[in-house]
Design a protein around this motif. Structure first.
Motif, short mmCIF file in Angstrom:
data_model
loop_
_atom_site.label_atom_id
_atom_site.label_comp_id
_atom_site.label_asym_id
_atom_site.label_seq_id
_atom_site.Cartn_x
_atom_site.Cartn_y
_atom_site.Cartn_z
N VAL A 1 0.85 -1.20 0.00
CA VAL A 1 0.00 0.00 0.00
C VAL A 1 0.88 1.25 0.00
CG1 VAL A 1 -1.63 1.36 1.39
CG2 VAL A 1 -2.03 -1.08 1.04
N ALA A 2 1.92 1.24 0.84
CA ALA A 2 2.84 2.37 0.91
C ALA A 2 3.53 2.61 -0.43
CB ALA A 2 3.88 2.15 2.01
N ALA A 3 3.78 1.53 -1.18
CA ALA A 3 4.42 1.64 -2.50
C ALA A 3 3.41 2.03 -3.58
CB ALA A 3 5.09 0.32 -2.87
N GLY A 4 2.12 2.12 -3.22
CA GLY A 4 1.09 2.51 -4.18
C GLY A 4 0.61 1.39 -5.08
N GLU A 5 0.96 0.15 -4.76
CA GLU A 5 0.59 -0.98 -5.61
C GLU A 5 -0.79 -1.56 -5.29
OE1 GLU A 5 2.40 -2.40 -8.28
OE2 GLU A 5 3.31 -0.43 -8.04
N TRP A 6 -1.14 -1.60 -4.02
CA TRP A 6 -2.41 -2.18 -3.60
C TRP A 6 -3.23 -1.13 -2.86
CZ3 TRP A 6 -0.05 -7.13 -0.99
CH2 TRP A 6 0.51 -7.95 -1.97
N ARG A 7 -4.54 -1.35 -2.85
CA ARG A 7 -5.38 -0.34 -2.24
C ARG A 7 -6.43 -0.90 -1.27
NH1 ARG A 7 -7.95 4.78 -5.24
NH2 ARG A 7 -8.85 5.68 -3.39
N ASP A 8 -6.87 -2.12 -1.47
CA ASP A 8 -7.95 -2.66 -0.67
C ASP A 8 -7.77 -4.16 -0.50
OD1 ASP A 8 -10.27 -2.61 0.83
OD2 ASP A 8 -11.63 -2.34 -0.86
N TYR A 9 -8.42 -4.73 0.50
CA TYR A 9 -8.37 -6.18 0.69
C TYR A 9 -9.70 -6.67 1.23
CZ TYR A 9 -7.75 -5.65 5.77
OH TYR A 9 -7.93 -5.36 7.09
N GLY A 10 -9.90 -7.96 1.14
CA GLY A 10 -11.08 -8.61 1.71
C GLY A 10 -10.68 -9.97 2.25
N ILE A 11 -11.35 -10.39 3.29
CA ILE A 11 -11.09 -11.70 3.89
C ILE A 11 -12.37 -12.52 3.86
CG2 ILE A 11 -10.39 -12.95 5.98
CD1 ILE A 11 -8.76 -10.49 6.77
N SER A 12 -12.26 -13.75 3.37
CA SER A 12 -13.39 -14.68 3.36
C SER A 12 -12.99 -15.92 4.14
CB SER A 12 -13.74 -15.08 1.93
OG SER A 12 -14.05 -13.96 1.16
N CYS A 13 -13.85 -16.34 5.05
CA CYS A 13 -13.63 -17.56 5.83
C CYS A 13 -14.74 -18.54 5.45
CB CYS A 13 -13.66 -17.27 7.32
SG CYS A 13 -12.38 -16.11 7.85
N LEU A 14 -14.37 -19.57 4.70
CA LEU A 14 -15.34 -20.53 4.19
C LEU A 14 -15.12 -21.88 4.85
CD1 LEU A 14 -14.97 -19.43 0.48
CD2 LEU A 14 -16.69 -18.68 2.11
N ARG A 15 -15.89 -22.87 4.45
CA ARG A 15 -15.81 -24.20 5.04
C ARG A 15 -14.48 -24.89 4.77
NH1 ARG A 15 -19.47 -27.41 7.18
NH2 ARG A 15 -21.26 -26.24 6.44
N GLU A 16 -13.93 -24.76 3.57
CA GLU A 16 -12.72 -25.48 3.19
C GLU A 16 -11.50 -24.59 3.01
OE1 GLU A 16 -12.70 -28.87 1.26
OE2 GLU A 16 -14.64 -29.42 2.08
N VAL A 17 -11.73 -23.27 2.94
CA VAL A 17 -10.63 -22.37 2.61
C VAL A 17 -10.85 -21.00 3.25
CG1 VAL A 17 -11.72 -21.66 0.45
CG2 VAL A 17 -9.27 -21.42 0.68
N ALA A 18 -9.73 -20.37 3.64
CA ALA A 18 -9.73 -18.97 4.05
C ALA A 18 -9.00 -18.21 2.94
CB ALA A 18 -9.02 -18.78 5.38
N VAL A 19 -9.55 -17.07 2.54
CA VAL A 19 -9.00 -16.32 1.42
C VAL A 19 -8.77 -14.87 1.83
CG1 VAL A 19 -9.34 -15.60 -0.98
CG2 VAL A 19 -10.30 -17.77 -0.19
N PHE A 20 -7.56 -14.38 1.56
CA PHE A 20 -7.22 -12.96 1.71
C PHE A 20 -7.08 -12.44 0.30
CE2 PHE A 20 -4.63 -9.25 2.27
CZ PHE A 20 -4.92 -8.77 3.53
N SER A 21 -8.04 -11.61 -0.14
CA SER A 21 -8.05 -11.08 -1.51
C SER A 21 -7.45 -9.68 -1.52
CB SER A 21 -9.47 -11.02 -2.05
OG SER A 21 -10.05 -12.30 -2.06
N ILE A 22 -6.62 -9.40 -2.52
CA ILE A 22 -5.92 -8.13 -2.63
C ILE A 22 -6.39 -7.43 -3.90
CG2 ILE A 22 -3.66 -7.05 -2.87
CD1 ILE A 22 -2.61 -9.71 -1.47
N PHE A 23 -6.74 -6.14 -3.76
CA PHE A 23 -7.28 -5.37 -4.87
C PHE A 23 -6.42 -4.14 -5.17
CE2 PHE A 23 -10.71 -7.51 -2.68
CZ PHE A 23 -11.45 -8.06 -3.71
N LYS A 24 -6.33 -3.80 -6.44
CA LYS A 24 -5.70 -2.55 -6.85
C LYS A 24 -6.68 -1.41 -6.64
CE LYS A 24 -2.60 0.00 -9.09
NZ LYS A 24 -1.30 0.32 -8.54
N ARG A 25 -7.93 -1.63 -7.00
CA ARG A 25 -9.02 -0.67 -6.79
C ARG A 25 -10.22 -1.42 -6.21
NH1 ARG A 25 -7.06 0.02 -11.55
NH2 ARG A 25 -6.00 1.91 -12.17
#
Length: 114
Positions: free
Chosen positions: A36-60
């Motif tokens: 984020v400090a380098a200006g590459e990423w801007r937002d994230y989301g976390i999903s906790c599901l039955r078989e997988v946990a996901v950390f999603s990274i967004f530019k916008r």
């Protein structure tokens, strides 16, 4: 005569959902903060599901994620429980050591700063 198989009174406990542990999130958020400090990423989301946990990274916000960091404990003894997945669904890195798996994104930070 009816065939009745015994039904276990206490089924084996299985987590209702997979989540990242605090130490795992610390490692992920450290990298996220630097990007984020380098200006590459801007937002994230976390999903906790039955078989997988996901950390999603967004530019916008409101786009498809640039990267997904997934935790799949069932793959611990096979390919590794952590994976970094690119925007087109390609697996960029997989393994059991989260820091080692995230190095594929660290290289992108070095390129972003240069």
């Amino acid at each position: 005569m009816t065939d009745q198989s015994p039904i276990p009174m206490h089924p084996s406990p299985s987590p209702s959902q997979i989540a990242f542990h605090r130490t795992e999130l610390s490692v992920i958020l450290s990298l996220y903060g630097r990007m984020v400090a380098a200006g590459e990423w801007r937002d994230y989301g976390i999903s906790c599901l039955r078989e997988v946990a996901v950390f999603s990274i967004f530019k916008r916000t409101a786009e498809n994620p640039l990267y997904r960091i997934e935790k799949r404990p069932k793959l611990r003894m096979k390919q590794g429980q952590y994976a970094v997945i690119g925007v087109n669904g390609q697996v960029l890195k997989r393994g059991n050591d989260l820091r080692a798996v995230l190095r594929v994104l660290e290289r992108k930070l070095i390129r972003a700063i240069n």
